[in-house]
Scaffold this active site. Structure first.
Site, PDB file in Angstrom:
ATOM      1  N   ASP A  87      -2.009  -1.436  -2.275  1.00  0.00           N
ATOM      2  CA  ASP A  87      -4.113  -2.107  -2.056  1.00  0.00           C
ATOM      3  C   ASP A  87      -5.048  -0.875  -2.153  1.00  0.00           C
ATOM      4  O   ASP A  87      -5.854  -0.289  -1.821  1.00  0.00           O
ATOM      5  CB  ASP A  87      -4.356  -3.298  -1.624  1.00  0.00           C
ATOM      6  CG  ASP A  87      -4.078  -3.514  -0.169  1.00  0.00           C
ATOM      7  OD1 ASP A  87      -3.110  -2.721  -0.204  1.00  0.00           O
ATOM      8  OD2 ASP A  87      -5.132  -3.906  -0.259  1.00  0.00           O
ATOM      9  N   ASP A 142       3.524  -4.081   0.107  1.00  0.00           N
ATOM     10  CA  ASP A 142       2.198  -4.723   1.040  1.00  0.00           C
ATOM     11  C   ASP A 142       2.244  -5.395   1.849  1.00  0.00           C
ATOM     12  O   ASP A 142       2.462  -6.254   0.422  1.00  0.00           O
ATOM     13  CB  ASP A 142       1.230  -2.630   0.601  1.00  0.00           C
ATOM     14  CG  ASP A 142       0.566  -2.748   2.176  1.00  0.00           C
ATOM     15  OD1 ASP A 142       0.637  -2.083   2.216  1.00  0.00           O
ATOM     16  OD2 ASP A 142      -0.651  -2.588   1.505  1.00  0.00           O
ATOM     17  N   ASP A 173      -0.256   3.295  -1.209  1.00  0.00           N
ATOM     18  CA  ASP A 173       1.074   2.425  -1.671  1.00  0.00           C
ATOM     19  C   ASP A 173       1.033   3.089  -3.230  1.00  0.00           C
ATOM     20  O   ASP A 173       1.431   3.388  -4.105  1.00  0.00           O
ATOM     21  CB  ASP A 173       0.167   1.392  -2.595  1.00  0.00           C
ATOM     22  CG  ASP A 173       0.378   0.471  -1.113  1.00  0.00           C
ATOM     23  OD1 ASP A 173       1.292   0.205  -0.068  1.00  0.00           O
ATOM     24  OD2 ASP A 173      -0.750  -0.379  -0.954  1.00  0.00           O
TER      25      ASP A 173
END
Length: 709
Positions: free
Chosen positions: A641, A338, A645
């Site tokens: 985080d 990410d 995700d």
């Protein structure tokens, strides 16, 4: 807003009916695996199963030897040794995973006692989040977390932090069709559970609750059992099959050979008792060979190596929840990461300033503490804002309010200035808060730093603020805007090409004696004599350790891909800053979420290895990427985080969540990076590869001994 709304809300009967039809607004928690089941899981290892068979056979042989008259109790040493090896191998792994999960539970505690304002029976009431039902009208105010998915009924300057679902820290929301963003990840008129209202206010009608929300779907997807086997497990299964075949093959040859010998010398077997004894001895010899062939020390060696790696990785700020993650990191070939909060700091900061158009023109930097120009800029920032800093954590203060305004306060703090002290000593006469419609904010104050002057401070979109000004302040002189327009436009374009946000500032000195308002119908009046004093560029800076860490991954033969909900421009700029996007790359190396979703499985498999950036990605896009890479034989690690995700973290062979990430992300991961440092992933790879080498060396040692035996 309570007085000017025409909504009545649900009645008590409608609330109960909706609850019966759609259920409570709660997420179904993942079932907790009982401790005894966690222990039994350890016995599924293929080598452990072979050892259990060997234990049973060894016990039979020992019993035969004992009842055949063998002296002493040492005939049972072999089965006891195997039993100890099995218990150690399973017990060590079970203990360390149980200990890690207890630490994780403490880290992942969440407070669900959140109250929500809803409109029911024509009046505002406060109910707990779980009591919100489909059809409820919910009041949305700055600082609130959205309790469910819904459609906006009314909105005013509504800006939402969608980073938990898309990675985007600030998204404009509106119920007006003319404000709709066709490229937005989620519809502009919808707000989603788990996102946070940054500024503005509005009303939403709840459409889905609990597991049916986008957040709930992601949460549920993160719980689906991952059946992907780790590389070490696959190799140990292959080894166990090889050992089984060889040992059974040798045992069969012994049986065949002994039977042939018995047939060749029939005189040695005069009775059925002698024949039975001979066959039983043959069977015992075959079983003994099988038992000796099994490397009973292997599971214990693997378990101890994994446990040691878990301990060392914890010292390197990697909390390993599942033992297999240690070795799998060593075999990792692709990392899907990410952007927001993983590669970047997830905190907007000032990247460049040009106040009074100084900075890039070779002049001395602006001194905020020595002259009127510096004091003007300082007060303009501190007084004309609605954000605050929570400085409980001195190292990394937390922004309360709009992250862009927070970046300005953090910049003042970095200059050694106390924004709160300045703000407290300024007398605010009137204020227009920022709105997405007019794109600026304005405040009229009695100045503290400029000897009580009556000042108007304005900040907002640079092109809007610049157009409101009669002049431009340059080194204390006022010049015509036309002379500076080309320069300002060029500078702003250069910042925007680097995916930075920009803010422009203007001031006006007002008549000290006047009490007339500067505002009319929610906007600034014309002819106020505004002067443009400069602009700033704001970005979410890359974490300092990331470029070198990504370089180390690439040098180690690990491909890195960025998957984010942010815009293509921002994603590409961050990739460039971390040295992941190379000049020779083309559009074939990046793709947007809608384009990604439109690809067939065959088309995706053909392109997946070449992709470096996926922007505007939705949660299930990330999961699909991971599974496609696995089909191509890659060992995939995912870092993230946010709640968005979680499905990908769960689907990957190794999921790595950040310590300050959402509880859903951490629940779906195998490793939690406590210090939020991408470089910790490099440490995890190092320990994983070291573990692989240790296991390989032990297998070579063990099998050599067993062949000789």
């Amino acid at each position: 807003m309570e007085n000017d709304t025409n909504f009545h809300g649900l009645t008590k009967q409608e609330v109960e009916s909706s609850r019966e039809q759609h259920g409570w607004n709660i997420l179904t928690p993942p079932p907790k695996t009982p401790i005894w089941k966690q222990l039994l899981e350890k016995f599924k290892d293929p080598i452990i199963r072979i050892l259990l068979v060997a234990l049973a056979l060894s016990f039979v042989v020992s019993c035969y030897q004992f009842f055949s008259g063998a002296e002493g109790g040492d005939v049972f040493l072999e089965p006891v040794g195997i039993l100890v090896a099995v218990l150690l191998a399973t017990g060590v792994g079970f203990y360390f995973e149980l200990k890690a999960n207890r630490k994780f539970d403490i880290l992942n505690q969440v407070n669900d006692d959140v109250m929500v304002k809803v409109l029911r029976e024509g009046r505002v009431q406060e109910v707990s989040r779980k009591e919100v039902v489909v059809g409820d009208v919910v009041l949305l105010e700055a600082g609130n977390e959205v309790p469910a998915d819904g459609v906006l009924l009314e909105s005013l300057s509504l800006r939402v932090n969608e980073s938990t679902l898309t990675g985007e820290p600030v998204v404009n929301k509106s119920c007006k069709e003319e404000d709709f963003d066709a490229d937005a990840t989620y519809p502009t008129n919808k707000v989603l559970r788990g996102t946070t209202i940054m500024e503005g206010h509005g009303y939403m009608r709840v459409e889905t609750v609990g597991d049916q929300t986008e957040y709930g779907k992601v949460y549920t997807g993160s719980q689906i059992e991952n059946t992907v086997k780790t590389p070490l497990n696959l190799q140990l299964e292959k080894l166990s099959r090889l050992i089984t075949r060889i040992s059974y093959g040798v045992a069969a040859l012994i049986v065949v050979g002994r039977v042939i010998m018995m047939l060749a010398h029939p005189e040695a077997f005069q009775s059925w008792l002698q024949i039975g004894a001979g066959l039983l001895n043959t069977f015992m010899m075959a079983v003994t060979v099988i038992v000796v062939t099994v490397p009973e020390g292997l599971p214990m060696s693997v378990a101890l190596s994994l446990a040691l790696s878990m301990k060392r990785m914890l010292e390197a700020q990697n909390l390993v929840r599942k033992m297999h993650a240690c070795e799998t990191m060593g075999a990792c070939t692709v990392i899907c990461t990410d952007k927001t909060g993983t590669l970047t700091q997830n905190q907007m900061r000032i990247s460049a300033t040009q106040f009074l158009l100084l900075g890039d023109k070779g002049q001395q930097p602006l001194r905020l503490d020595t002259d009127d120009a510096g004091r003007l800029v300082k007060e303009c920032i501190a007084a004309n804002t609605t954000a605050f800093l929570d400085e409980t954590d001195i190292v990394k203060p937390k922004v309360i309010g709009n992250p862009t305004e927070g970046a300005l306060l953090l910049w003042l703090r970095d200059q050694g200035e106390d924004y709160a002290a300045i703000r407290q000593r300024v007398e605010v006469e009137e204020q227009l808060t920022f709105s997405t419609e007019r794109k600026y904010m304005a405040t009229v104050v009695r100045s503290f730093l400029l000897r009580g002057k009556r000042m108007l401070y304005v900040k907002g979109a640079p092109e809007i603020v610049f157009a409101l000004c009669r002049g431009v302040l340059v080194e204390g002189r006022e010049e015509k805007p036309e002379a500076w327009k080309e320069y300002v436009d060029h500078q702003l374009l250069s910042y925007q090409n680097k995916a930075m946000r920009t803010l422009g500032f203007a001031v006006a000195e007002l008549d000290q004696e006047s009490t007339e308002s500067c505002f009319e119908e929610g906007r600034l009046k014309a002819g106020l004599g505004l002067e443009f004093i400069g602009f700033v560029a704001i970005s979410d800076p890359v974490r300092q350790d990331v470029p070198s860490a990504i370089g180390a991954c690439l040098d180690a033969g690990i491909d890195v891909k960025i998957v984010t909900g942010d815009t293509p421009g921002t994603a590409t700029e961050i990739a460039r800053q971390v040295h992941l996007w190379k000049p020779e790359y083309t559009e074939a190396n990046r793709i947007t979420g809608p384009e990604f979703a439109a690809l067939t499985d065959e088309e995706l498999e053909a392109r997946v290895r070449d992709l470096k950036i996926i922007s505007r990605a939705r949660p299930m896009d990330k999961e699909r990427l991971v599974k496609t890479l696995q089909k191509k034989g890659e060992v995939v690690a995912v870092t993230g985080d946010g709640t968005n995700d979680a499905p990908a973290l769960n689907a990957a062979q190794v999921g790595l969540s950040m310590g300050d990430g959402t509880s859903v992300a951490k629940e779906a991961s195998d490793i939690t990076i406590l210090d939020n440092a991408f470089s910790s992933i490099v440490s995890a790879v190092m320990w994983g590869r070291s573990l692989y080498q240790n296991v390989q060396r032990f297998i070579l040692f063990q099998l050599t001994i067993n062949v000789i035996a």
